[in-house]
Every structure is written in structure tokens, then in C-alpha cells.
Design a protein around this motif. Structure first.
Motif, PDB file in Angstrom:
ATOM      1  N   LEU A 146      37.561  47.262  29.270  1.00 17.00           N
ATOM      2  CA  LEU A 146      39.129  46.533  29.444  1.00 17.00           C
ATOM      3  C   LEU A 146      38.997  45.002  29.506  1.00 17.00           C
ATOM      4  CD1 LEU A 146      42.085  47.066  29.540  1.00 17.00           C
ATOM      5  CD2 LEU A 146      41.816  47.065  31.912  1.00 17.00           C
ATOM      6  N   TYR A 147      39.690  44.285  28.582  1.00 14.46           N
ATOM      7  CA  TYR A 147      39.475  42.847  28.611  1.00 14.46           C
ATOM      8  C   TYR A 147      41.251  42.580  28.179  1.00 14.46           C
ATOM      9  CZ  TYR A 147      37.772  37.971  27.923  1.00 14.46           C
ATOM     10  OH  TYR A 147      37.702  36.769  28.079  1.00 14.46           O
ATOM     11  N   ASP A 148      41.640  41.970  29.269  1.00 17.26           N
ATOM     12  CA  ASP A 148      43.052  41.142  29.264  1.00 17.26           C
ATOM     13  C   ASP A 148      42.907  39.864  28.539  1.00 17.26           C
ATOM     14  OD1 ASP A 148      45.657  40.391  29.128  1.00 17.26           O
ATOM     15  OD2 ASP A 148      46.055  41.679  30.749  1.00 17.26           O
ATOM     16  N   ARG A 149      42.940  39.444  27.436  1.00 14.62           N
ATOM     17  CA  ARG A 149      42.498  37.943  27.202  1.00 14.62           C
ATOM     18  C   ARG A 149      43.617  37.048  27.448  1.00 14.62           C
ATOM     19  NH1 ARG A 149      40.508  36.464  21.218  1.00 14.62           N
ATOM     20  NH2 ARG A 149      39.830  34.388  21.267  1.00 14.62           N
ATOM     21  N   HIS A 150      44.821  37.540  27.611  1.00 17.53           N
ATOM     22  CA  HIS A 150      46.010  36.875  28.148  1.00 17.53           C
ATOM     23  C   HIS A 150      45.612  36.455  29.724  1.00 17.53           C
ATOM     24  CE1 HIS A 150      50.053  34.992  28.998  1.00 17.53           C
ATOM     25  NE2 HIS A 150      50.033  35.792  29.781  1.00 17.53           N
ATOM     26  N   LYS A 151      45.326  37.470  30.513  1.00 20.06           N
ATOM     27  CA  LYS A 151      45.138  37.256  31.775  1.00 20.06           C
ATOM     28  C   LYS A 151      43.974  36.188  32.104  1.00 20.06           C
ATOM     29  CE  LYS A 151      44.614  39.761  36.210  1.00 20.06           C
ATOM     30  NZ  LYS A 151      44.476  41.543  36.706  1.00 20.06           N
ATOM     31  N   GLU A 152      42.764  36.314  31.232  1.00 22.57           N
ATOM     32  CA  GLU A 152      41.697  35.428  31.593  1.00 22.57           C
ATOM     33  C   GLU A 152      42.254  34.145  31.110  1.00 22.57           C
ATOM     34  OE1 GLU A 152      37.895  36.831  31.221  1.00 22.57           O
ATOM     35  OE2 GLU A 152      38.916  37.587  32.709  1.00 22.57           O
ATOM     36  N   GLU A 153      42.917  33.834  30.177  1.00 20.07           N
ATOM     37  CA  GLU A 153      43.476  32.478  29.780  1.00 20.07           C
ATOM     38  C   GLU A 153      44.471  31.926  30.852  1.00 20.07           C
ATOM     39  OE1 GLU A 153      43.306  30.530  27.059  1.00 20.07           O
ATOM     40  OE2 GLU A 153      42.578  31.803  25.531  1.00 20.07           O
ATOM     41  N   ILE A 154      45.346  32.801  31.554  1.00 19.90           N
ATOM     42  CA  ILE A 154      46.077  32.314  32.778  1.00 19.90           C
ATOM     43  C   ILE A 154      45.070  31.979  33.763  1.00 19.90           C
ATOM     44  CG2 ILE A 154      47.622  33.070  34.600  1.00 19.90           C
ATOM     45  CD1 ILE A 154      48.904  34.862  32.624  1.00 19.90           C
ATOM     46  N   THR A 155      43.896  32.696  34.236  1.00 19.74           N
ATOM     47  CA  THR A 155      43.045  32.385  35.098  1.00 19.74           C
ATOM     48  C   THR A 155      42.398  30.912  34.764  1.00 19.74           C
ATOM     49  OG1 THR A 155      42.471  34.659  35.497  1.00 19.74           O
ATOM     50  CG2 THR A 155      40.790  33.277  36.458  1.00 19.74           C
ATOM     51  N   LEU A 156      41.987  30.951  33.743  1.00 23.23           N
ATOM     52  CA  LEU A 156      41.142  29.324  33.314  1.00 23.23           C
ATOM     53  C   LEU A 156      41.880  28.315  33.530  1.00 23.23           C
ATOM     54  CD1 LEU A 156      41.685  27.944  30.260  1.00 23.23           C
ATOM     55  CD2 LEU A 156      40.200  30.367  29.602  1.00 23.23           C
TER      56      LEU A 156
END
Length: 426
Positions: free
Chosen positions: A340-350
Motif C-alpha cells: 500500500l502506498y498513499d502518494r498524497h499522504k507521502e507528499e503531505i509528510t514531506l
């Protein structure tokens, strides 16, 4: 197959025969004793991970001593911890780091001009544990108390490179894949989304400085699992904040030749997670802040890099681009492996991590000093028998706990060579 070597030695697990290594390490540990240190809050005793770690350590005949550096609020909690670890066959010390006896020794040290009482958290626990362990062991492994994938191959892999004299290794560091379950997904956000793009961005800004090349050689620079020689333990300043892991690497960089440093593959690894945090002084954002402060400070100390506000702004811009590029690569890797990879959530984190760069950078420009606990050689210069005193008060604490619980200490039987294979899956 992955044979790639880095600036430091990379020890891959190419389906190695762990039973053979275990037998050899048991022999080596008879003349070069080993110890395992586990810093722990009392709360970890109430979670399943630490019980599993304890049960695996029972089978580690190559571990001669176990030291638990415990933070507990009450005598009752400390007593329960002593009972919790009583089944370990190795001589085991439960060091009550905030207990009255240890505190009393630190107060004496303060009265003689070296105040360590204002240091808190994992850093002080590690410092205390290393001091006591260096009395009893030539090679010392340390790992956290919340590892859910633990098996006895972990301390085996960490300790073996130090005891095998032909290797000449003084420091070994774990690397691994942080893969979670339910659902299967990539973890290790600070390493993936902060440290990796940060180091790349700093190299683009300041060139391939030796210190940055060294940091970049570590596949998992924030792993909390490592082993070191007792000599190195006595000569290492321990960071007293959430930048402990990367700060420790800076100390190793100062004290050890690169050819004497190794990283070793522990496979797939998992432990509990910290929240992202709602501000720069909370959760993973606080960790990122302390990491950045440590890296910038070491750049100035070792590479004579003079930082300005313009550098911080440029670092922020470069970091964002590098981190965004990585999210695309992580997405491809995750999708291929059905993670599972939530790219949007990753962008928010970075984006949160990006803001930390500005805040931490400004903090560094205003006050570049760090928070490191002086090394043990300085403490011993103030109190030559400090380590021995600590070991004695730990024994006194444990005797009192056993008496209050109504059970007697039984002599530890000689550990025998273990048979059976080690699992290489973790």
C-alpha cells in the motif's frame, strides 16, 4: 544479488549459514565477552514486543551479559521489571536510571563539577548502559525494546563482525527494510522522506564532502541497532536528543577509521511508530529537527562549512525537489511489491518536513551548540570508580527488589552451546 559496497563495509545476508556463525561466535565470546543493552521505558514491559525479545535472548548463548536501562516511576514498577527479566539465563542487570541510588551517584558527580542530571531520555540511558557494559564486555550490542520482528539472529549479526578479529571492525550498524503489516506498507518515513533527500540536497549545495559521503553510505542511518567495542564506548559522546542515531554516527566518524566500520543486513524489520506531530517540537517533526541540527553542526565542525540564511533557503528548495522525486520512485517500488502506498499522504509528510528545515535552520544560525553527554573517559577522570559504583548500586537495587517480591536469586547456570538453526527470515 546485491553485492554493492559503500564507503564503509556492507555485510549482506546472502543466505548465510547462521548456525555456523552462531557456533563460532559462542567460542569467540568465551574469551571476548559480549553484552546486549536494551534501553526501555517501563511501559514497554506491558507490550508484547519486549516479552518476545526476552524469550529470544534466552537462546543466545553468545550473549554473556544483558543490561536493561529502565526508566520507571516507582519502586513497584522497578520490582516488576526485575521479575520480568528473571528468567534470562545470562547475568542480567536492571539499571534503574532514574532510581534514587543511580540519581545519588549522578548528584555526587554533579557536586564534583560534571552535571549529567539535566540530560534526559534515551541518550542518558544509553550512556549509563555503555559505561556499565564496558566493565564486563569487549563487544556491546544495543537495540530498542519495541522490535516486533526480533529473533536471535539480530544480536548475532551485530556482534559477530566485532569479535571476528580478522575483520578489524570496531562499529557495526544495522540496516533493514521497514515493512509493516495490516496493511503491508513502507515505513521508515524519516529515513525515506527526510534524511535521504536531505543528504542528497546538502551534497548538491556543498559538494561531496567526506562527512556527507560517509552519511550517504549508510543504508539506514537512523537504525537504533548497533554494536561497538568497549574502547569506542568509553570514547564516544552520546547525543541527548532525538538526533541520537545520526549524532552517534558523527561521533563514530570522528573516532574510527572508515575501514573499521560496517553495516549489516537484518532483513525485514519492524517496531512501533511515532506520530508525525502537530508542530516542529513534537513527534517525527521534532526528530527531523534534531537530526538536521546534528548534521549541520557536524558539517561545520568537520568540514568547516559556514552556513548562512541563504543556504537554509536553498536547502529547502532543493530538499523539496529531491523528496518529490523519491516519492515517485517509492511508488514504483511499492506497487511492484504489492505494498500500500498513499502518494498524497507521502507528499503531505514531506511538506511538513520541509517546514522543519526552515525552523531548524534558523535555530541553528541563532545557536549552533549541541546537547551531547561527555564521554566516559571524562566522567572517569572526575570519579575513577564511577562505573564500579553504578554496577554496585544496580546490584543493590535488584537485591532489594527481589527481597520485596519474596523470591531469591538463583545462580546462573553455565550456558551451553545451542543447537538448532537460526531463522534467516527476519
Amino acid at each position: 544479488m546485491d553485492y554493492k559496497q559503500e564507503l564503509i563495509t556492507t555485510i549482506h545476508d546472502l543466505n548465510c549459514d547462521l548456525s555456523r556463525l552462531e557456533g563460532h561466535l559462542i567460542q569467540l565470546s568465551q574469551t571476548s565477552p559480549t553484552a546486549v543493552i536494551i534501553p526501555s521505558l517501563y511501559e514497554e514491559l506491558e507490550r508484547p514486543a519486549l516479552a518476545s525479545i526476552r524469550d529470544h535472548l534466552k537462546q543466545c548463548a553468545f550473549v554473556n551479559h544483558v543490561i536493561i536501562c529502565l526508566y520507571a516511576d516507582t519502586q513497584d514498577k522497578y520490582t516488576r521489571a526485575v521479575q520480568f527479566f528473571e528468567s534470562l539465563p545470562q547475568p542480567t542487570l536492571i539499571l534503574w536510571e532514574n532510581g534514587p541510588r543511580v540519581t545519588g551517584i549522578l548528584e555526587t558527580l554533579r557536586d564534583r563539577g560534571l552535571d549529567l542530571l539535566h540530560y534526559r531520555g534515551k541518550g542518558r540511558a544509553v550512556w549509563l548502559g555503555l559505561g556499565v557494559a564496558s566493565l564486563m564486555a569487549d563487544a556491546i550490542a544495543l537495540h530498542d525494546a519495541d522490535i516486533t520482528t526480533y529473533d536471535r539472529s539480530y544480536p548475532l549479526k551485530l556482534l559477530f563482525p566485532l569479535l571476528e578479529k580478522e575483520f578489524g571492525i570496531a562499529f557495526s550498524k544495522a540496516y533493514y527494510a521497514r515493512i509493516g503489516n495490516n496493511p503491508r506498507s513502507m515505513h521508515g518515513r524519516v529515513t525515506r522522506l527526510f534524511v535521504a533527500p536531505l543528504i542528497t540536497s546538502l551534497m548538491e549545495l556543498f559538494g561531496y564532502r567526506d562527512y556527507l559521503r560517509y552519511l550517504n553510505a549508510y543504508r539506514y542511518p537512523l537504525s537504533g541497532e548497533f554494536a561497538l567495542s568497549s574502547d569506542l564506548a568509553l570514547n564516544t559522546r552520546i547525543p541527548a536528543n532525538w538526533g541520537l542515531e545520526v549524532g552517534l554516527l558523527a561521533e563514530v566518524y570522528r573516532n574510527v577509521a572508515l575501514k573499521r566500520i560496517a553495516q549489516i543486513d537484518l532483513g525485514v524489520f519492524e517496531h512501533k511508530h511515532q506520530p508525525l506531530g502537530t508542530a516542529a517540537n513534537k513527534g517525527l517533526q521534532k526528530m527531523c529537527r534534531d537530526i538536521l541540527l546534528s548534521v549541520l553542526r557536524t558539517l561545520t565542525e568537520t568540514e568547516q562549512v559556514v552556513l548562512t540564511a541563504d543556504h537554509i533557503q536553498a536547502l529547502r528548495v532543493k530538499f523539496r525537489r529531491e523528496a518529490q522525486n523519491l516519492t515517485r520512485q517509492y511508488f514504483v517500488d511499492a506497487r511492484f511489491n504489492d505494498l500500500l502506498y498513499d502518494r498524497h499522504k507521502e507528499e503531505i509528510t514531506l511538506e511538513c518536513f520541509e517546514q522543519v528545515i526552515l525552523q531548524a535552520g534558523q535555530q541553528y544560525l541563532e545557536d549552533p551548540t549541541g546537547t551531547q553527554i561527555p564521554d566516559w573517559t571524562r566522567a572517569i577522570a572526575v570519579m575513577p570508580n564511577l562505573r564500579e559504583q553504578l554496577r554496585e548500586v544496580v546490584s543493590a537495587d535488584m537485591a532489594e527488589a527481589r527481597a520485596s517480591a519474596g523470591f531469591q536469586f538463583q545462580p546462573v547456570p553455565q550456558l551451553q552451546s545451542l543447537t538448532g538453526s537460526l531463522s534467516a527470515s527476519n
